[in-house]
Scaffold this active site. Structure first.
Site, PDB file in Angstrom:
ATOM      1  N   PHE A 205       0.860  -1.197   0.000  1.00 44.98           N
ATOM      2  CA  PHE A 205       0.000   0.000   0.000  1.00 44.98           C
ATOM      3  C   PHE A 205       0.886   1.232   0.000  1.00 44.98           C
ATOM      4  O   PHE A 205       1.752   1.393   0.856  1.00 44.98           O
ATOM      5  CB  PHE A 205      -0.912   0.037   1.231  1.00 44.98           C
ATOM      6  CG  PHE A 205      -1.844   1.218   1.221  1.00 44.98           C
ATOM      7  CD1 PHE A 205      -3.101   1.114   0.649  1.00 44.98           C
ATOM      8  CD2 PHE A 205      -1.454   2.447   1.745  1.00 44.98           C
ATOM      9  CE1 PHE A 205      -3.963   2.214   0.605  1.00 44.98           C
ATOM     10  CE2 PHE A 205      -2.308   3.554   1.690  1.00 44.98           C
ATOM     11  CZ  PHE A 205      -3.564   3.426   1.131  1.00 44.98           C
ATOM     12  N   ASP A 314       9.197   2.882   1.563  1.00 45.46           N
ATOM     13  CA  ASP A 314       8.061   3.701   1.981  1.00 45.46           C
ATOM     14  C   ASP A 314       7.869   3.521   3.486  1.00 45.46           C
ATOM     15  O   ASP A 314       7.353   2.513   3.948  1.00 45.46           O
ATOM     16  CB  ASP A 314       6.823   3.255   1.190  1.00 45.46           C
ATOM     17  CG  ASP A 314       5.542   3.951   1.645  1.00 45.46           C
ATOM     18  OD1 ASP A 314       5.544   4.605   2.702  1.00 45.46           O
ATOM     19  OD2 ASP A 314       4.531   3.820   0.929  1.00 45.46           O
ATOM     20  N   LYS A 345       2.469  10.583   8.093  1.00 46.77           N
ATOM     21  CA  LYS A 345       1.713  10.169   9.299  1.00 46.77           C
ATOM     22  C   LYS A 345       2.250  10.766  10.604  1.00 46.77           C
ATOM     23  O   LYS A 345       1.987  11.926  10.872  1.00 46.77           O
ATOM     24  CB  LYS A 345       1.674   8.629   9.379  1.00 46.77           C
ATOM     25  CG  LYS A 345       0.767   8.023   8.317  1.00 46.77           C
ATOM     26  CD  LYS A 345       0.392   6.606   8.674  1.00 46.77           C
ATOM     27  CE  LYS A 345      -0.381   5.919   7.585  1.00 46.77           C
ATOM     28  NZ  LYS A 345      -1.818   5.908   7.817  1.00 46.77           N
ATOM     29  N   THR A 369       2.514  24.136  -4.891  1.00 45.24           N
ATOM     30  CA  THR A 369       2.326  25.448  -4.264  1.00 45.24           C
ATOM     31  C   THR A 369       2.956  25.503  -2.879  1.00 45.24           C
ATOM     32  O   THR A 369       3.650  26.451  -2.541  1.00 45.24           O
ATOM     33  CB  THR A 369       0.823  25.799  -4.158  1.00 45.24           C
ATOM     34  OG1 THR A 369       0.286  25.828  -5.472  1.00 45.24           O
ATOM     35  CG2 THR A 369       0.614  27.161  -3.498  1.00 45.24           C
TER      36      THR A 369
END
Lengths: 487, 487
Positions: A205, A314, A345, A369
């Site tokens: 995931f 990850d 997280k 941005t």
């Protein structure tokens, strides 16, 4: 004596506004206390309200952020639950930690909180200092470049881009972009937008935006109806537990998965869709808490390198201490650092650390941005200082030992119910017989005052905050035992 | 007399901590004041520092957030610039607005600031209230569902997903997912991950994550080396100015673009890659401030509907009043509301409004850990209340008239330099002869104390805050005149 009794009461009582010290634990209640089934009537009323404007079917209960404290989530019906899921593993210090309260109470921080700058064009001195003094000290060894982002998905998406750019740059060999590349890119066509792929793992995931989702293979419901890329997914080890009794078989499982990784490298090269990078979680979390051995990761790194690809680890869910090390991949003793490590997280913001060669030479290629957020860096700095001062990673490792030993014990007592106990630090999990048993067990645990998380088809995951101690672990284990008895 | 003189000084002087009223303008300096060239020596030092950890080539100057106020950005070298770019169009009320300061100073907000919840599983009562009382009142007519997100890219990515799911759901006709769909989706393959496309426009910009980037066609540097989808891009009108003198030709330009939209619908249907949605900016911003006429958008909506596709209007840069209406697409008098409208930037958070049919029936399909952020909703609420109380959209419309008239006047005075003046509200732009002239002009303007933004190949864009008044417009116009003289 009176004073000490009062202090004791004060510790048990829930004292929200006290900030006289960093110990959030002294403000916690003594244990869970339930008033209603979950969701309670007030939660249901709010959920009904929410359904008018969005799909609210994933809502478990409505949170009372003011009353929640430390390891205890309090819902709007007044139920006090020991929370070992902590907002999908995203609260490092639990609820209402004084160290984070101080960030917002300190008038010196006001301008940084109020003005969200476009950091790619107008960084602030404070933010540059935060990069150097907050982020760099936690960089995985050898990864001295850091790209702040906002959430896990955009961290992974941009890390994927960095790998694609790195690969193209290497093969362009210093030459400028060709006219054909420039033109074709504007129409999503090769050679400007080349056919290259990122390898991921079955059960992995990495997020739900289009690029991240193409590397996510945990559950069909995340992927159905969304167009994707022809990118390869290799099997990730599925070990037999207990590990110490299944070493030979599990080593074979590593072989099987790695052989397929090699096959996929070759297959995708052959069909002119070469793999430029591999993305992998140190522990497959959302997919069901599946672990890979250090040997698996060491050889994966080697194969990736041999195939001229980058290795991205990850650490969105695993980073910041819960496994008993700051980065989970430190458990693997890799011969060299991975090429890129993403985080989010518990960091309350996102980004990635990378080797220098993964930094594009031109501006605006990794850009948006906001490019991170100073306000979140203030929070992260407070979190990291507290983790250090209170030695929370070491204590998480020790608490994890207690928790895992307790789970193993429960597994022996309820061998038909609690299976395959596993974990590092407090990042623990177990399987149950099937999904309906698991879901029923979680509901009963929640109604008994323990908020836990599901993952994969049949697993239960622990994702407590770093302030989760042996005392809390024992409360959870006791409740698990009680609920298991009734099954 | 003494008192009034002191008060006057106080207005001119920069009084950071004063919060005695919402008027940020009274705290502004009287005009730009430059100490050094941009970037100044201190900025350069910080930029050098930043380069050690990341590509800092996009940095213009290092911002002093403490000293910046209202429409004035102050850099770390003490240069005071009138800022008509406002952190890439993302500050609605300028710098250090008292109304936003109060959000962080109000102790009642502390728990909402400190605890970032996973709103998809544990929303808070405050957040549900914010959805109903902050977001719903600004919903475009007919779009009663709202999905909070975090930034512009993830808002667009998730809106794309919502369109894909909506399309599949319609064609699935109430049937459950097939075994084949479930299985194939886990390997990124059809039918689970179908070959469907999203149409976008040449020159459009929707973000830089993989899905958003596939719909972005503003500049090759954003897209080069990144794999993409075979999704169609239609031409977006390129009008001749002044509009009133080129009506017939511009109407033909609309025809040309819309004919190609229809062709692409058919072509992609024929090659079994049907267009499920069209994404378009009301004004192409990053790509060069290109406008489409109301007639163009009305017919685009009709064609999209005829082709069984959804119309998504990306208001990430245009939303929240700068065009003189809350949503820029309100200028188009569309016969019915668009299907989805995305927002971010001035909202300080992201998300989309949608018709009810775009809400997936199952949970976890549009989902992530955070799903928005209560702290940002507090800021948005303060922004929206200030906009209403101070009538800032109406004043922006009026200021925009002054600004555009002034630009037209300059264009007449410098017809070889300042071309194609255009805009709605203060969302104005003009073209220059070529990129190198434009870039040089922007540098000189900045060194004269006006911070403006580039867009597209040759355009200059105005993106001031909503507290930008006629007085500020006149300062900018005067400086533009001075600098133009020297060319």
């Amino acid at each position: 004596m009176r004073t000490s009794r009062l202090l004791q009461l004060r510790g048990v009582l829930h004292t929200r506004s006290s900030c006289r010290g960093n110990s959030v634990l002294s403000q916690e209640p003594s244990g869970p206390k339930m008033q209603t089934q979950i969701p309670g009537p007030k939660s249901k009323q709010f959920m009904h309200d929410l359904e008018k404007t969005q799909n609210a079917l994933s809502t478990i209960f409505v949170l009372d952020v003011e009353k929640s404290i430390g390891n205890y989530a309090v819902d709007i019906d007044g139920n006090i639950m020991l929370d070992v899921y902590e907002q999908i593993a995203s609260l490092a210090l639990g609820y209402n930690h004084p160290a984070i309260q101080k960030v917002f109470q300190n008038p010196a921080n006001l301008s940084q909180l109020v003005n969200r700058p476009a950091l790619g064009v107008h960084p602030t001195p404070q933010f540059i200092k935060q990069i150097n003094e907050t982020l760099l000290p936690i960089a995985p060894k050898g990864l001295e470049h850091v790209q702040p982002m906002m959430c896990g998905s955009c961290s992974n998406e941009n890390a994927f881009k960095a790998m694609c750019i790195w690969h193209a740059n290497k093969h362009r060999d210093g030459k400028a972009f060709s006219e054909e590349e420039l033109k074709s890119s504007m129409h999503n066509k090769s050679p400007g937008c080349p056919t290259v792929s990122i390898m991921s793992f079955e059960g992995g995931f990495h997020g739900r935006t289009f690029g991240a989702l193409a590397c996510t293979h945990s559950k069909p419901i995340h992927k159905l109806d969304i167009p994707s890329f022809d990118w390869p997914a290799a099997p990730f080890p599925r070990y037999k537990y207990p590990l110490e009794e299944n070493q030979r078989e599990n080593a074979k499982e590593d072989e099987r998965c790695l052989a397929r990784v090699e096959e996929l490298f070759h297959a995708y090269k052959s069909k002119n869709n070469p793999v430029v990078g591999v993305v992998v979680e140190p522990i497959q979390s959302e997919g069901g808490d599946f672990h890979g051995s250090p040997a698996f990761f060491q050889r994966l790194q080697k194969i990736t390198k041999q195939n001229d690809a980058a290795l991205l680890i990850d650490e969105v869910q695993t980073g910041l201490g819960a496994t008993g090390k700051f980065w989970a991949h430190e458990h693997f003793n890799l011969p060299e650092s991975p090429d890129i490590v993403t985080f989010s997280k518990k960091f309350q913001t996102g980004g990635y650390f990378a080797k220098a060669e993964y930094q594009p030479k031109q501006p605006y290629r990794i850009f948006n941005t906001w490019m991170g957020e100073p306000a979140k860096m203030l929070v992260l700095d407070a979190v990291l200082k507290t983790v250090k001062q209170e030695n929370l990673i070491e204590s998480t490792r020790k608490t994890g030992d207690v928790l895992l030993a307790g789970l193993k014990d429960l597994s022996k007592r309820y061998p038909q119910l609690i299976l395959n106990t596993r974990g590092r630090g407090t990042f623990c999990a177990f399987d149950m017989t099937n999904a309906s048993v698991r879901d029923k067990y979680l509901v009963q645990m929640r109604n008994a005052g323990i908020q836990m998380g599901a993952c994969g088809d049949i697993a239960v995951r622990f994702r407590p905050a770093l302030v989760f101690t042996e005392k809390h672990a024992n409360i959870v284990l006791d409740k698990m035992n009680e609920v298991a008895k009734s099954f």
